[in-house]
Design a protein around this motif. Structure first.
Motif, PDB file in Angstrom:
ATOM      1  N   UNK A   1      -0.012-100.543  -1.465  1.00  0.00           N
ATOM      2  CA  UNK A   1      -1.020-101.577  -1.654  1.00  0.00           C
ATOM      3  C   UNK A   1      -2.373-101.031  -1.232  1.00  0.00           C
TER       4      UNK A   1
ATOM      5  N   UNK B   1       2.047-105.482  -8.814  1.00  0.00           N
ATOM      6  CA  UNK B   1       2.607-106.770  -8.385  1.00  0.00           C
ATOM      7  C   UNK B   1       3.809-107.130  -9.270  1.00  0.00           C
ATOM      8  N   UNK B   2       4.562-108.157  -8.840  1.00  0.00           N
ATOM      9  CA  UNK B   2       5.781-108.540  -9.550  1.00  0.00           C
ATOM     10  C   UNK B   2       5.546-108.950 -11.000  1.00  0.00           C
ATOM     11  N   UNK B   3       4.395-109.567 -11.290  1.00  0.00           N
ATOM     12  CA  UNK B   3       4.196-110.013 -12.671  1.00  0.00           C
ATOM     13  C   UNK B   3       4.191-108.813 -13.616  1.00  0.00           C
TER      14      UNK B   3
ATOM     15  N   UNK C   1       7.716-107.135 -13.736  1.00  0.00           N
ATOM     16  CA  UNK C   1       8.620-107.906 -14.595  1.00  0.00           C
ATOM     17  C   UNK C   1       8.298-107.683 -16.074  1.00  0.00           C
ATOM     18  N   UNK C   2       7.000-107.678 -16.379  1.00  0.00           N
ATOM     19  CA  UNK C   2       6.559-107.477 -17.774  1.00  0.00           C
ATOM     20  C   UNK C   2       6.963-106.079 -18.265  1.00  0.00           C
TER      21      UNK C   2
ATOM     22  N   UNK D   1       8.125-102.827   0.033  1.00  0.00           N
ATOM     23  CA  UNK D   1       7.227-103.986  -0.041  1.00  0.00           C
ATOM     24  C   UNK D   1       5.827-103.597   0.448  1.00  0.00           C
TER      25      UNK D   1
ATOM     26  N   UNK E   1       3.007-105.204   0.491  1.00  0.00           N
ATOM     27  CA  UNK E   1       2.275-106.216   1.258  1.00  0.00           C
ATOM     28  C   UNK E   1       2.606-106.132   2.749  1.00  0.00           C
TER      29      UNK E   1
END
Lengths: 334, 334, 334, 334
Positions: free
Chosen positions: D156, D163-165, D168-169, D187, D189
């Protein structure tokens, strides 16, 4: 140069699949490749075919007396059938007779096979009577080329059945002799009670074969054999694993680092309990032990093959004709 | 109004802790509260004290013959000690004699206790000889107020030892009689072999008591008893769970929804294998079965108590004096 | 003596069930027993009835603005309904406004409740905006009697949604402040993408509410929250656990000894995915988050309640009228 | 006939070990066997040697800019070192630049390698900036021969972090493009917060590299990536698995039948946390991410390799000189 050349096929090995010819001399693969020097070799056209190593079926019962009858395949028909399917070696079970030695079992089975078998073969020797002289016989057995012995935890009331004291002792002795112990893992005591109760109720249709050998009796005995092997510090091989609860015991042993081998068989994928529950004598054609199970067990068995909890896929070929099934003493008195 | 009033204390129950007085009449709690009407009650000042329900110790062995000696506490000294610690009821084990009935065991133990015990008591009856007449005796036993019977899977070579056929049969019968089966879960066959081998090597110091009863023999028998109960459709109670591998079998049974109760004991938290390994006869003071374990088992046992895999904390009080330990036939011949 | 006497009923407590009267003075139970001194107390006949402690519903949403509408029950109707069912205390969620403080959320919700609530109540405060001044506000919140804060891992695109950095920071701060963190555990990022894709395909019937929030997104976020709590060394409470994969993450945390609390709700036992898939707007009456699941999850949830992986059974009462469901901005724009 | 003949050695393959010669023409194995026709082939004496297939190292970082410096091995020295150890192919990571395309990353890395590499190579392309034009670029990337893309869940504050979005995409898009997604699973963050807190306390010795990236942050991200892949219906490869808790998430995915590949690396077997904790700058030579762990993780990692939860053993070769480690911007500002 002499020999056999399998040319034009696709070789399939644990490395993968690839185009290659295979040259065989004196029953040995001497070269795999393309553009092999093949002067004088006899050609076998394998174009459009898969060329695989011969299969080894590590679990068969040829010409075996059982329950008042004898298995339908002898070493001629049995090995011809094997060869037709690409199996080039069998490991069969030589059974110790009551009062007999392990060497005698080996000799008897060798006589059955000699002159009849058309493929390679070896033997596991089933110990049914662990007398003191038998205990000292194990190292000699290994020297004869027998790498494995078998113990039956099931079949109470027959000479095959072995109690925990002898199973534990065999595990200790086999470890020292460098021999692997195979177990038929079902709790013979519980099965005996359940069969007695079924008979007294008149519950004799073939499906009661499964109902008197439910999954927990296999799961129990599997765990017991594994735990006794753990104490003995010996490896073990659980044959014909049929259901998820038995596989769980094997999986947990692997997770704690124990050396446990396990086998499953095609019948547990091709057939199921409902086949055994067929009408009349039809169901009797589907009798095997451990019995056919609910197909809900299959995803776990596939996972076991995929991730290595199950390393062996053996047939447990133990054929009986319908006539001999009808004649068998066990049909009425299990 | 008569009775006893415990006043000024803090009541501790499964509901929590709170300030309240407790009024007792005829050995029964008749009111819990503040400002109770207590005319005529005898006051007991509980100020600054915790007021708890009497504890029940569900696992004791008073005045019990074992290995050529007898346990040190009889029903007078044993129940006085219990009362001093806040325990107001014991459930002790009445042992069936060879050739005897279960009713006889109950009567014999009742005689031992009567006139001596200063607190409440009940009995589990240990079945050691499952003759046909014993099978029919179970319902009558339940009517006498016995809610539980015990089976020993260990102690091969003594009358206590029970094979799987009888264990399975008792599970089936007890279910019908509404009686709970308790098991001492250790594999007697493997222990017997290991003891025989230790003795032949001259390995007789107390620590070999543990080395001949390793964790897997307890784990194995625990799983076996649970699986047999599963087939019988009966609940079961595994007593004195001492180690993580045995607890795992219980946990897995709970995960599949089976009714399995389990007990652990204070000795597995207070002492450990190293105590048994003390010099000379000192180690012999720490002999119990299952034996003391590596303390690495404790976090799992605590988790078992916390999350409900273990529901019972019993003492397995089975006391022997040093003198009787030295005299015992078992000291030299296990 | 004054007070209320509930007489003749059967008291049910965590100790068991027993015949007893209950005397209440000034809203406190002052005595439980038989033959209580009750001069002057007003009698309530509880004959043939069960007398239980008042229930606490630790998860409600009264008079809460959400998605352009407001929940149907305010503190009058909501607490009347609770009382009718035997619930004598609610713990409701006070939501921090954008730009607002946690104290302000507490005050706003207190105003909503005061003068309307007919039973006891308390608040969890939902943190939606973790500014620096909010970080320092937590200890003061604890002093006001708020023992728990809530973080939403779902609802991306709304102020409720919190990223891992703030979730982790809140876990660290709450631990120091002695406050418990509650999480709504669903992966907001994945849900947002799945909703966007469903909308672009025109998949708007209510069942897509479940299909865009599948079980693994809840299982994932549950595990994530637990692992972040493990690093922070803080306890955590996962609310409204709906499915077996999410429960598995909680179970594994318990096995490694982590302090994780978890709640499930009646809707996951009474209704299922098929209700959400009902025709037309009917299915919309079954919208909740996490959504209704396949009933195959229920045996695992029951086991969780039985063996202590799930300690709380809360309603997540968050009522909407059909009219307000139709009016909601979220019906067309989730 | 031309070619190279490796004669007299012992061939080692997944089939086993056996005596055979290997004939190579035009960089291809054309025959394996004994008594091969080798007229005109150049002989290489392999007597007393093992002849193995060339190894593929699927995880290297040659000539890669990172943290203000560049990795020490370029494609000349790096591939020479690989060849010396028997590795005949590398799969390296081509990093997308901010604002750049994936094709550009591929071209840049190809230029770095061309004319320098002395063995075969391929590329994974690391996606760091998932703009809309990048989403449409994936199928073309597959056509160029790139079979895999990588996503960093860690780091980060740098362009690598995703990020997860977007993760996932990418999983959804890669599935359609037939490309495998690799994840660096930690992780970011939580690590960022822990690093910030360590720096503010002045905790800058190398061992804080591990203490700010504890095992649960890897276990968490591993599970998250796997669960998102489950929802996307895509396969996934978790690289450099360093500890038992991360492996557990992979194992559970395999048990439910999900297609998850996983890699571990030699550093997690050869070194450990104590190396990172060495005095002064010495410890900095042992910095890698995920960091070196407690050796208690190793039995689980070995089991993972043995039973197939871990299929890949890659080096993660990412070399830095001591000088460049001292110069790196990351030494003071992580």
């Amino acid at each position: 140069m002499s020999g056999l050349l399998f040319s034009g096929g696709t070789v399939v090995s644990t490395e993968g699949s690839y185009r290659a010819d295979v040259l065989v001399e004196d029953e040995k693969i001497v070269a795999v490749g393309t553009n092999l020097d093949t002067d004088g070799a006899e050609a076998v056209d394998a174009s459009g075919k898969l060329v695989m190593p011969g299969f080894i079926d590590a679990h068969t019962h040829m010409d075996m007396p059982f329950g008042g009858t004898v298995t339908a395949d002898d070493w001629a028909t049995g090995t011809e059938a094997a060869a037709a399917g690409g199996t080039t070696m069998l490991i069969d079970f030589a059974l110790q007779e009551a009062g007999g030695t392990l060497a005698r079992a080996f000799d008897t089975w060798t006589e059955k096979a000699q002159g009849k078998a058309i493929i390679d073969y070896g033997f596991h020797v089933a110990i049914t009577d662990l007398r003191d002289d038998i205990k000292t016989e194990l190292p000699a057995l290994a020297e004869k080329g027998v790498a494995s012995v078998k113990i039956f935890m099931a079949y109470k009331g027959t000479p095959l059945h072995t109690e925990d004291d002898d199973l534990f002792k065999v595990l200790q002795l086999s470890k020292d002799a460098g021999v692997l112990v195979l177990v038929h893992a079902e709790n013979g005591h519980a099965i005996d009670k359940l069969q007695e109760q079924a008979l007294s109720r008149g519950d004799t249709p073939p499906r009661f074969h499964a109902l008197t050998r439910p999954e927990p009796v296999e799961a129990e005995a599997t765990n017991r054999a594994i735990r006794l092997a753990e104490v003995a510090g010996a490896p073990i091989l659980v044959v014909h694993v049929s259901c998820a609860p038995a596989l769980e015991a094997i999986h947990l042993a692997h997770e704690r680092g124990q050396t446990v081998y396990a086998e499953t068989c095609p019948q547990y994928f091709a057939f199921e309990y409902e086949d055994l529950a067929r009408e009349g004598f039809e169901g009797a054609k589907y009798v095997c032990s451990p019995p056919l199970r609910d197909p809900g067990n299959r995803p776990a068995l596939w996972n076991g093959l995929k991730f290595g909890d199950l390393q062996i896929f053996g047939s447990d070929h133990c054929s009986f004709t319908t006539a001999s099934r009808k004649r068998s003493a066990w049909t009425t008195s299990p």
